[in-house]
Design a protein around this motif. Structure first.
Motif, PDB file in Angstrom:
ATOM      1  N   ASP A   7       0.815  -1.214   0.000  1.00  0.00           N
ATOM      2  CA  ASP A   7       0.000   0.000   0.000  1.00  0.00           C
ATOM      3  C   ASP A   7       0.852   1.268   0.000  1.00  0.00           C
ATOM      4  O   ASP A   7       0.565   2.214  -0.742  1.00  0.00           O
ATOM      5  CB  ASP A   7      -0.928  -0.009   1.220  1.00  0.00           C
ATOM      6  N   HIS A   8       1.907   1.302   0.804  1.00  0.00           N
ATOM      7  CA  HIS A   8       2.716   2.513   0.938  1.00  0.00           C
ATOM      8  C   HIS A   8       3.964   2.536   0.062  1.00  0.00           C
ATOM      9  O   HIS A   8       4.636   3.572   0.000  1.00  0.00           O
ATOM     10  CB  HIS A   8       3.125   2.697   2.400  1.00  0.00           C
ATOM     11  N   GLN A   9       4.291   1.425  -0.562  1.00  0.00           N
ATOM     12  CA  GLN A   9       5.437   1.330  -1.475  1.00  0.00           C
ATOM     13  C   GLN A   9       6.752   1.737  -0.797  1.00  0.00           C
ATOM     14  O   GLN A   9       7.527   2.534  -1.330  1.00  0.00           O
ATOM     15  CB  GLN A   9       5.198   2.181  -2.728  1.00  0.00           C
ATOM     16  N   GLN A  42      12.372  -1.752  -7.976  1.00  0.00           N
ATOM     17  CA  GLN A  42      13.608  -1.083  -8.385  1.00  0.00           C
ATOM     18  C   GLN A  42      14.625  -1.042  -7.242  1.00  0.00           C
ATOM     19  O   GLN A  42      15.834  -1.035  -7.482  1.00  0.00           O
ATOM     20  CB  GLN A  42      13.325   0.352  -8.856  1.00  0.00           C
ATOM     21  N   ASP A  43      14.152  -1.029  -6.004  1.00  0.00           N
ATOM     22  CA  ASP A  43      15.058  -1.022  -4.855  1.00  0.00           C
ATOM     23  C   ASP A  43      15.761  -2.361  -4.675  1.00  0.00           C
ATOM     24  O   ASP A  43      16.813  -2.420  -4.036  1.00  0.00           O
ATOM     25  CB  ASP A  43      14.295  -0.694  -3.574  1.00  0.00           C
ATOM     26  N   LEU A  44      15.205  -3.419  -5.213  1.00  0.00           N
ATOM     27  CA  LEU A  44      15.773  -4.755  -5.064  1.00  0.00           C
ATOM     28  C   LEU A  44      16.774  -5.113  -6.162  1.00  0.00           C
ATOM     29  O   LEU A  44      17.343  -6.196  -6.136  1.00  0.00           O
ATOM     30  CB  LEU A  44      14.654  -5.799  -5.029  1.00  0.00           C
ATOM     31  N   ILE A  62      20.035  -5.409  -7.449  1.00  0.00           N
ATOM     32  CA  ILE A  62      21.398  -5.331  -6.938  1.00  0.00           C
ATOM     33  C   ILE A  62      22.436  -5.405  -8.054  1.00  0.00           C
ATOM     34  O   ILE A  62      23.615  -5.168  -7.818  1.00  0.00           O
ATOM     35  CB  ILE A  62      21.662  -6.458  -5.919  1.00  0.00           C
ATOM     36  N   MET A  63      22.009  -5.717  -9.272  1.00  0.00           N
ATOM     37  CA  MET A  63      22.952  -5.878 -10.381  1.00  0.00           C
ATOM     38  C   MET A  63      23.184  -4.580 -11.151  1.00  0.00           C
ATOM     39  O   MET A  63      24.048  -4.537 -12.011  1.00  0.00           O
ATOM     40  CB  MET A  63      22.440  -6.961 -11.345  1.00  0.00           C
ATOM     41  N   GLY A  64      22.421  -3.563 -10.874  1.00  0.00           N
ATOM     42  CA  GLY A  64      22.585  -2.311 -11.603  1.00  0.00           C
ATOM     43  C   GLY A  64      21.782  -2.304 -12.890  1.00  0.00           C
ATOM     44  O   GLY A  64      20.977  -3.189 -13.170  1.00  0.00           O
ATOM     45  N   LYS A  65      22.003  -1.263 -13.690  1.00  0.00           N
ATOM     46  CA  LYS A  65      21.270  -1.122 -14.957  1.00  0.00           C
ATOM     47  C   LYS A  65      21.777  -2.154 -15.955  1.00  0.00           C
ATOM     48  O   LYS A  65      22.977  -2.361 -16.103  1.00  0.00           O
ATOM     49  CB  LYS A  65      21.484   0.290 -15.502  1.00  0.00           C
ATOM     50  N   PRO A  66      20.860  -2.806 -16.697  1.00  0.00           N
ATOM     51  CA  PRO A  66      21.308  -3.780 -17.706  1.00  0.00           C
ATOM     52  C   PRO A  66      22.084  -3.077 -18.821  1.00  0.00           C
ATOM     53  O   PRO A  66      21.832  -1.921 -19.137  1.00  0.00           O
ATOM     54  CB  PRO A  66      20.017  -4.384 -18.240  1.00  0.00           C
ATOM     55  N   PRO A  67      23.033  -3.788 -19.427  1.00  0.00           N
ATOM     56  CA  PRO A  67      23.854  -3.162 -20.466  1.00  0.00           C
ATOM     57  C   PRO A  67      23.077  -2.816 -21.743  1.00  0.00           C
ATOM     58  O   PRO A  67      23.476  -1.954 -22.487  1.00  0.00           O
ATOM     59  CB  PRO A  67      24.950  -4.186 -20.760  1.00  0.00           C
ATOM     60  N   VAL A  68      21.972  -3.512 -22.004  1.00  0.00           N
ATOM     61  CA  VAL A  68      21.175  -3.278 -23.207  1.00  0.00           C
ATOM     62  C   VAL A  68      19.758  -2.925 -22.760  1.00  0.00           C
ATOM     63  O   VAL A  68      19.142  -3.640 -21.984  1.00  0.00           O
ATOM     64  CB  VAL A  68      21.154  -4.549 -24.104  1.00  0.00           C
ATOM     65  N   ASP A  69      19.221  -1.791 -23.294  1.00  0.00           N
ATOM     66  CA  ASP A  69      17.878  -1.385 -22.927  1.00  0.00           C
ATOM     67  C   ASP A  69      16.814  -2.194 -23.654  1.00  0.00           C
ATOM     68  O   ASP A  69      15.801  -2.560 -23.089  1.00  0.00           O
ATOM     69  CB  ASP A  69      17.663   0.111 -23.233  1.00  0.00           C
ATOM     70  N   ASN A  70      17.034  -2.475 -24.933  1.00  0.00           N
ATOM     71  CA  ASN A  70      16.055  -3.183 -25.750  1.00  0.00           C
ATOM     72  C   ASN A  70      16.673  -4.456 -26.277  1.00  0.00           C
ATOM     73  O   ASN A  70      17.623  -4.408 -27.060  1.00  0.00           O
ATOM     74  CB  ASN A  70      15.585  -2.286 -26.901  1.00  0.00           C
ATOM     75  N   LEU A  71      16.144  -5.589 -25.850  1.00  0.00           N
ATOM     76  CA  LEU A  71      16.697  -6.864 -26.297  1.00  0.00           C
ATOM     77  C   LEU A  71      16.127  -7.302 -27.639  1.00  0.00           C
ATOM     78  O   LEU A  71      16.560  -8.292 -28.201  1.00  0.00           O
ATOM     79  CB  LEU A  71      16.432  -7.942 -25.250  1.00  0.00           C
ATOM     80  N   GLY A  72      15.121  -6.615 -28.169  1.00  0.00           N
ATOM     81  CA  GLY A  72      14.585  -6.911 -29.487  1.00  0.00           C
ATOM     82  C   GLY A  72      13.463  -7.930 -29.502  1.00  0.00           C
ATOM     83  O   GLY A  72      13.092  -8.399 -30.564  1.00  0.00           O
ATOM     84  N   TYR A  73      12.915  -8.250 -28.398  1.00  0.00           N
ATOM     85  CA  TYR A  73      11.788  -9.185 -28.400  1.00  0.00           C
ATOM     86  C   TYR A  73      10.766  -8.773 -27.404  1.00  0.00           C
ATOM     87  O   TYR A  73      10.774  -8.004 -26.611  1.00  0.00           O
ATOM     88  CB  TYR A  73      12.202 -10.635 -28.138  1.00  0.00           C
TER      89      TYR A  73
END
Length: 96
Positions: free
Chosen positions: A74-76, A81-83, A85-96
């Protein structure tokens, strides 16, 4: 949140809680003075197993855990996104 989802999530918390509280308070024949193990029984089988006590403990623990889960939902407080732990993925769009 739908009520059916609440029941399903609470059920999962209850099963987890039952397995968590089950070993507490059980005593084996080695821990009880003068207890003889009947033929055909395991030596590690608990002497004082009480299903009602385990059910009550599991119900209370599941209510607490589900309550925390629902308040967080309820309160978020903790988001997906807080969980990450690997950081931002290297590719934004995987094409599928």
């Amino acid at each position: 949140m739908n009520w059916t989802s609440m029941i399903a999530i609470y059920s999962l918390f209850w099963v987890l809680s039952a397995f968590l509280v089950m070993p507490f308070g059980l005593r084996t024949p080695d821990e009880v003075d003068g207890h003889k193990v009947p033929k055909g029984h395991a030596d590690s089988a608990p002497v004082n197993f009480n299903a009602r006590r385990i059910t009550r403990r599991a119900t209370v623990l599941a209510l607490v855990l589900f309550g925390l889960y629902y308040v967080n939902y309820d309160h978020q407080w903790i988001k997906v996104q807080d969980l990450n732990i690997m950081g931002k993925p290297p590719v934004d769009n995987l094409g599928y």
